[in-house]
Scaffold this active site. Structure first.
Site, mmCIF file in Angstrom:
data_model
loop_
_atom_site.group_PDB
_atom_site.id
_atom_site.type_symbol
_atom_site.label_atom_id
_atom_site.label_comp_id
_atom_site.label_asym_id
_atom_site.label_seq_id
_atom_site.Cartn_x
_atom_site.Cartn_y
_atom_site.Cartn_z
ATOM 1 N N ARG A 1 8.962 20.101 0.942
ATOM 2 C CA ARG A 1 7.914 20.569 0.032
ATOM 3 C C ARG A 1 7.654 22.036 0.354
ATOM 4 O O ARG A 1 7.442 22.404 1.520
ATOM 5 C CB ARG A 1 6.631 19.750 0.224
ATOM 6 C CG ARG A 1 5.674 19.961 -0.942
ATOM 7 C CD ARG A 1 4.634 18.868 -1.058
ATOM 8 N NE ARG A 1 4.279 18.732 -2.466
ATOM 9 C CZ ARG A 1 3.052 18.509 -2.901
ATOM 10 N NH1 ARG A 1 2.057 18.375 -2.065
ATOM 11 N NH2 ARG A 1 2.818 18.413 -4.198
ATOM 12 N N ARG B 1 -3.849 13.446 -7.760
ATOM 13 C CA ARG B 1 -5.225 13.005 -8.046
ATOM 14 C C ARG B 1 -5.259 11.918 -9.129
ATOM 15 O O ARG B 1 -6.080 11.007 -9.053
ATOM 16 C CB ARG B 1 -6.088 14.212 -8.418
ATOM 17 C CG ARG B 1 -6.425 15.076 -7.199
ATOM 18 C CD ARG B 1 -7.011 16.406 -7.576
ATOM 19 N NE ARG B 1 -6.033 17.215 -8.322
ATOM 20 C CZ ARG B 1 -6.308 18.355 -8.917
ATOM 21 N NH1 ARG B 1 -7.545 18.845 -8.879
ATOM 22 N NH2 ARG B 1 -5.365 19.032 -9.540
ATOM 23 N N TYR C 1 0.651 26.000 6.721
ATOM 24 C CA TYR C 1 1.094 25.486 8.012
ATOM 25 C C TYR C 1 2.298 26.258 8.541
ATOM 26 O O TYR C 1 2.799 27.167 7.890
ATOM 27 C CB TYR C 1 1.305 23.976 7.874
ATOM 28 C CG TYR C 1 0.081 23.377 7.210
ATOM 29 C CD1 TYR C 1 -1.157 23.438 7.862
ATOM 30 C CD2 TYR C 1 0.107 22.889 5.902
ATOM 31 C CE1 TYR C 1 -2.322 22.972 7.244
ATOM 32 C CE2 TYR C 1 -1.047 22.431 5.276
ATOM 33 C CZ TYR C 1 -2.256 22.471 5.945
ATOM 34 O OH TYR C 1 -3.407 22.045 5.330
HETATM 35 C C1 LIG Z 1 -7.339 14.610 -0.982
HETATM 36 C C2 LIG Z 1 -6.050 15.354 -1.061
HETATM 37 C C3 LIG Z 1 -5.233 15.439 0.067
HETATM 38 C C4 LIG Z 1 -4.008 16.131 -0.001
HETATM 39 N N1 LIG Z 1 -3.185 16.129 1.090
HETATM 40 C C5 LIG Z 1 -1.950 16.716 1.007
HETATM 41 C C6 LIG Z 1 -1.000 16.609 2.063
HETATM 42 O O1 LIG Z 1 -1.215 15.934 3.074
HETATM 43 N N2 LIG Z 1 0.191 17.248 1.914
HETATM 44 C C7 LIG Z 1 0.513 17.940 0.775
HETATM 45 O O2 LIG Z 1 1.616 18.504 0.687
HETATM 46 N N3 LIG Z 1 -0.354 18.038 -0.251
HETATM 47 C C8 LIG Z 1 -1.567 17.427 -0.172
HETATM 48 N N4 LIG Z 1 -2.407 17.464 -1.250
HETATM 49 C C9 LIG Z 1 -1.974 18.152 -2.492
HETATM 50 C C10 LIG Z 1 -1.360 17.158 -3.474
HETATM 51 O O3 LIG Z 1 -0.190 16.550 -2.956
HETATM 52 C C11 LIG Z 1 -1.015 17.811 -4.830
HETATM 53 O O4 LIG Z 1 -0.040 18.799 -4.632
HETATM 54 C C12 LIG Z 1 -2.227 18.452 -5.505
HETATM 55 O O5 LIG Z 1 -3.329 17.567 -5.465
HETATM 56 C C13 LIG Z 1 -1.928 18.824 -6.963
HETATM 57 O O6 LIG Z 1 -1.474 17.698 -7.690
HETATM 58 P P1 LIG Z 1 -2.421 16.876 -8.721
HETATM 59 O O7 LIG Z 1 -2.906 17.846 -9.730
HETATM 60 O O8 LIG Z 1 -1.530 15.813 -9.285
HETATM 61 O O9 LIG Z 1 -3.559 16.318 -7.907
HETATM 62 C C14 LIG Z 1 -3.631 16.768 -1.204
HETATM 63 C C15 LIG Z 1 -4.445 16.673 -2.334
HETATM 64 C C16 LIG Z 1 -5.642 15.970 -2.279
HETATM 65 C C17 LIG Z 1 -6.490 15.867 -3.516
HETATM 66 S S1 SF4 Z 2 -12.499 12.369 -7.461
HETATM 67 FE FE1 SF4 Z 2 -12.311 13.476 -9.381
HETATM 68 S S2 SF4 Z 2 -10.544 14.849 -9.126
HETATM 69 FE FE2 SF4 Z 2 -10.473 13.332 -7.463
HETATM 70 S S3 SF4 Z 2 -9.151 11.728 -8.248
HETATM 71 FE FE3 SF4 Z 2 -11.221 11.123 -8.777
HETATM 72 S S4 SF4 Z 2 -11.598 11.917 -10.822
HETATM 73 FE FE4 SF4 Z 2 -9.770 12.938 -10.029
#
Ligand SMILES: Cc1cc2nc3c(=O)[nH]c(=O)nc-3n(C[C@H](O)[C@H](O)[C@H](O)COP(=O)(O)O)c2cc1C
Ligand code: SF4
Length: 490
Positions: A294, A419, A247
């Site tokens: 962020r 997630r 962005y």
């Molecule tokens: C469905 C979804 C939507 C996301 N939307 C954003 C967002 O709006 N802003 C952002 O900074 N990161 C967004 N992310 C990234 C997450 O904040 C996070 O950095 C990324 O999923 C890695 O972390 P995790 O391994 O705990 O999922 C999104 C991730 C997912 C899965």
């Molecule tokens: S859909 Fe899959 S990757 Fe996403 S939160 Fe659920 S288990 Fe985790």
């Protein structure tokens, strides 16, 4: 989806969950100061867009329910999805670009306070993005979008050996290019035009020939400040400035930003607007309000920022007075896959997208805590210049030991679970109460991310088709999925 050349399938890590007493003694459940306020633990749910706002950006009942469900699990901090700061249509994404959005956002704040029993602090991520158009049909591109210039005429003469193209009218050129073989098109269009044809038109912060891009440094501080003021008025505990991923603000920070004014080129110039935006926000909301950021530890694209850039930015942000630094990785347009005709390019389909939301189909390092060494490098540098600004690590954090270990080793100050919190919003409460064995473990295979990519309401595959006989289930538009995780039946 992008894949490693020889991917390795990783298992999700085994977990040994603490008793309630052990949890109470852990680093994870120790309070931490975030500027003017205290978080009761070091747990954090980073922003996740659920595609539930109205087409014109208002908070819906489905938004309230989504955040209520996360709040019930009592993370110490919850960040509301990327919310647009301009008063322009942007589909079913939340907006904060006008005072008319405040009442809905205030309701969201009240909902979270009530559902978390006051345990969860609520922040909102505020975002600016540039224009990205859908990939056009080839005919339409040549008929309507390509701006014909003498450069095209000369290139056609060179390509065909036919000098009449020099004086041919635009319509003849358009008709010819529409039917021309790819090699001809490739030799006549420049890089940006080819990109517009193949991926859809996309603005960059370097497009200073466009007045709206040239003027971003004059315009953005004010609209970010207005958005932050509205966030405060709606009752949020703070704002997170979105300087990550694909962005506008990440575009300014990027090593690819070669603007030839004071806002491009050397790092000192690239960080100038992000700092000016921060100053405007700070001036507007005051010192007694949380303002965090962020940004990326690594853009994971050719010629993009690497950890040395991120360390520099982290130190500058801490010196400026940001109250927290939330670290992400990748998520860029530059390496995204070509979208289908009629769809927009999605910045999470290339390797940088993999690094943003890593899956279990990985390299030898695997997806779990993959960003931690980079986060630790940023934290070390910030601490070394005398600042204690809390640094948040996110990316594949899923077990208690992993989370607590990161804090114990001083690699980060707070851990973010995106997630895993979607898979089980009660993760935080279950760990705290010594009931970790009841946690629904995320499998990190990105069904949720595919829904995001398709702009469909985001749910988790582990719960969106279970316990469908529960009363009062809210259904997704497709009528086949529940929108929220089932309640934890303790
Ligand atoms: C469905 C979804 C939507 C996301 N939307 C954003 C967002 O709006 N802003 C952002 O900074 N990161 C967004 N992310 C990234 C997450 O904040 C996070 O950095 C990324 O999923 C890695 O972390 P995790 O391994 O705990 O999922 C999104 C991730 C997912 C899965
Ligand atoms: S859909 Fe899959 S990757 Fe996403 S939160 Fe659920 S288990 Fe985790």
């Amino acid at each position: 989806m992008w894949k490693f050349a020889s991917p390795i399938r990783h298992q999700i890590p085994e977990a040994h969950w603490p008793s309630a007493e052990e949890a109470a003694q852990s680093q994870l459940f120790k309070p931490i100061r975030l500027g003017p306020l205290m978080l009761e633990a070091r747990t954090w749910v980073p922003a996740m867009v659920p595609w539930r706002a109205t087409e014109d950006g208002f908070v819906t009942q489905a938004n309230l329910d989504w955040y209520r469900r996360f709040a019930a699990g009592q993370p110490a901090a919850l960040v509301v999805e990327a919310t647009g700061i301009r008063d322009i249509p942007s589909g079913p994404l939340l907006r904060i670009g006008h005072d008319r959005f405040i009442p809905g956002l205030r309701k969201l704040v009240d909902t979270v306070r009530e559902a978390s029993g006051g345990h969860t602090k609520l922040f909102i991520q505020v975002i600016d993005f540039l224009t990205v158009k859908r990939r056009p049909e080839r005919e339409k591109y040549f008929e309507r979008f390509l701006r014909i210039t003498d450069r095209h005429r000369k290139a056609l003469v060179e390509n065909t050996g036919d000098s009449h193209w020099l004086n041919a009218d635009d319509e003849e050129l358009r008709a010819f290019l529409k039917e021309a073989p790819d090699e001809t098109v490739y030799s006549v269009l420049d890089e940006r035009e080819l990109e517009s044809l193949r991926f859809g038109y996309r603005e960059r912060v370097m497009d200073t020939h466009l007045s709206q891009i040239r003027e971003l440094p004059e315009v953005l501080p004010g609209i970010f400040a207005n958005a932050a003021e509205r966030a405060r008025e709606a009752g949020f505990d703070g704002v997170e400035l979105h300087y990550a991923h694909a962005y506008t603000m990440a575009g300014f920070l990027s090593a690819l930003n070669n603007r030839n004014d004071r806002y491009g080129g050397a790092r000192e110039n690239r960080v100038r607007l992000p700092l000016e935006v921060y100053s405007a926000v700070r001036e507007r909301v005051g010192r007694d309000y949380v303002v965090g950021v962020r940004f990326l530890a690594d853009e994971v694209i050719e010629g993009g920022n690497r950890i040395a850039d991120a360390v520099y930015f982290g130190v500058e942000f801490a010196k400026a007075g940001f109250d927290f630094l939330s670290i992400s990785k990748g998520g860029k347009f530059e390496d995204a896959q070509q979208p289908k005709v009629g769809q927009a390019v999605y910045p999470y389909t290339g390797q940088s997208g993999y690094e943003c939301m890593p899956t279990t189909l990985s390299d030898e390092i695997g997806p779990f805590g993959r960003n931690v060494p980079l986060v630790a490098a940023i934290k070390r540098a910030v601490n070394a210049v005398g600042f204690a600004t809390p640094v948040i690590a996110t990316g594949g954090i899923t077990t208690f030991e992993q989370a607590d270990g990161i804090l114990e080793r001083g690699e980060a100050d707070i851990v973010g679970l995106a997630r895993q919190a979607l898979a089980d919003p009660d993760w935080f409460l279950k760990v705290k109460l010594g009931r970790g064995e009841q946690i629904r473990r995320c499998t990190y295979t990105n069904y949720c991310e595919a829904l995001d990519q398709a702009h469909r309401q985001v749910t988790c595959k582990l719960w969106d088709r279970v316990e469908l006989d529960e009363p009062e289930i809210a259904w997704a538009d497709d009528g086949r999925r529940r929108l929220l995780a089932p309640k934890w039946k303790r």
